[in-house]
Motif scaffolding. Structure first.
Motif, mmCIF file in Angstrom:
data_model
loop_
_atom_site.group_PDB
_atom_site.id
_atom_site.type_symbol
_atom_site.label_atom_id
_atom_site.label_comp_id
_atom_site.label_asym_id
_atom_site.label_seq_id
_atom_site.Cartn_x
_atom_site.Cartn_y
_atom_site.Cartn_z
ATOM 1 N N PHE A 141 3.079 15.467 -8.731
ATOM 2 C CA PHE A 141 3.095 16.282 -7.521
ATOM 3 C C PHE A 141 4.521 16.622 -7.140
ATOM 4 O O PHE A 141 5.396 15.770 -7.123
ATOM 5 N N LYS A 142 4.768 17.885 -6.848
ATOM 6 C CA LYS A 142 6.053 18.316 -6.299
ATOM 7 C C LYS A 142 5.857 19.654 -5.614
ATOM 8 O O LYS A 142 4.972 20.433 -5.971
ATOM 9 N N GLY A 150 0.823 -1.216 0.000
ATOM 10 C CA GLY A 150 0.000 0.000 0.000
ATOM 11 C C GLY A 150 0.855 1.264 0.000
ATOM 12 O O GLY A 150 0.561 2.234 -0.710
ATOM 13 N N ALA A 151 1.921 1.271 0.778
ATOM 14 C CA ALA A 151 2.823 2.436 0.822
ATOM 15 C C ALA A 151 3.505 2.638 -0.520
ATOM 16 O O ALA A 151 3.624 3.775 -1.011
ATOM 17 N N VAL A 152 3.950 1.549 -1.148
ATOM 18 C CA VAL A 152 4.594 1.652 -2.462
ATOM 19 C C VAL A 152 3.605 2.176 -3.495
ATOM 20 O O VAL A 152 3.944 3.031 -4.324
ATOM 21 N N LEU A 153 2.382 1.704 -3.462
ATOM 22 C CA LEU A 153 1.354 2.188 -4.394
ATOM 23 C C LEU A 153 1.065 3.679 -4.191
ATOM 24 O O LEU A 153 0.920 4.428 -5.157
ATOM 25 N N LEU A 154 1.000 4.119 -2.948
ATOM 26 C CA LEU A 154 0.752 5.525 -2.656
ATOM 27 C C LEU A 154 1.879 6.405 -3.194
ATOM 28 O O LEU A 154 1.642 7.430 -3.830
ATOM 29 N N VAL A 155 3.122 5.997 -2.967
ATOM 30 C CA VAL A 155 4.274 6.752 -3.467
ATOM 31 C C VAL A 155 4.260 6.775 -4.990
ATOM 32 O O VAL A 155 4.519 7.807 -5.617
ATOM 33 N N ALA A 156 3.948 5.656 -5.619
ATOM 34 C CA ALA A 156 3.903 5.584 -7.082
ATOM 35 C C ALA A 156 2.814 6.500 -7.646
ATOM 36 O O ALA A 156 3.017 7.165 -8.668
ATOM 37 N N MET A 157 1.668 6.564 -6.972
ATOM 38 C CA MET A 157 0.588 7.437 -7.448
ATOM 39 C C MET A 157 0.984 8.900 -7.326
ATOM 40 O O MET A 157 0.740 9.696 -8.230
#
Length: 189
Positions: free
Chosen positions: A28-29, A15-22
């Motif tokens: 976003f920056k 879930g954390a990896v998916l959130l970072v990938a999204m």
């Protein structure tokens, strides 16, 4: 029991990896996080003294950003950065039981304004004051002088970043135009 906790850990990690990938995929920056600052003018003149370390660092940061030109002639610049005052200070913050200095408070203050080529204010006179505390030990005077110089350099870098953020936040003014002449006031041929 052990298999369930591994599955929970794996699900959270996925879930954390998916959130970072999204977040990375959506573009976003944080503004200015890539070192690019988009100021609302193409050229600027800085009124710093040539030997000013703050002026040198600000020029370096402005040149590293977008395609902003730093003009040496004020008449060629779209924006004029006027330094009203720049000062460093050192005051006693605390004393020990023998009445000797235990701590100093260092300060760095800059007051500036930004005008356009028509002498209209883009940014009203603005004061930025930074403070840092430094412990003092009279048995380590040279080390404390070096630490003090390091703190002033740190404040200078912080000051440059605050100036850049204020320059980016400037809203450009509408161009100056001559007043229109009413049709009734024009002579008839």
């Amino acid at each position: 029991m052990m298999n369930t906790s591994n599955n929970n850990y794996l699900a959270r990690a996925l879930g954390a990896v998916l959130l970072v990938a999204m977040l990375a995929g959506c573009g976003f920056k944080l503004r200015g996080s890539d070192g690019q600052y988009n100021v609302p003018f193409q050229s600027i003149w800085l009124s710093f003294n040539e030997a000013s370390p703050l002026g040198t660092e600000l020029k370096r940061n402005l040149r590293a950003g977008d395609n902003l030109r730093i003009e040496s002639d004020a008449s060629k610049a779209e924006a004029l950065f006027d330094v009203i005052s720049e000062s460093r200070g050192k005051s006693i913050l605390s004393l020990n039981s023998l009445g000797r200095v235990r701590e100093y408070s260092l300060s760095y203050t800059l007051v500036f304004q930004v005008r356009d080529a028509n002498n209209r204010q883009l940014l009203a006179p603005t004061e930025i004051t930074l403070r840092r505390n430094i412990a003092f030990d009279e048995s380590q005077v040279l080390a404390k002088e070096s630490e003090e110089a390091l703190l002033y350099r740190d404040m200078q870098s912080d000051l440059v970043q605050q100036i850049l953020r204020r320059l980016v936040a400037i809203k450009p003014l509408a161009p100056v135009t001559a007043p229109a002449t009413p049709a009734a006031a024009l002579p008839t041929p």
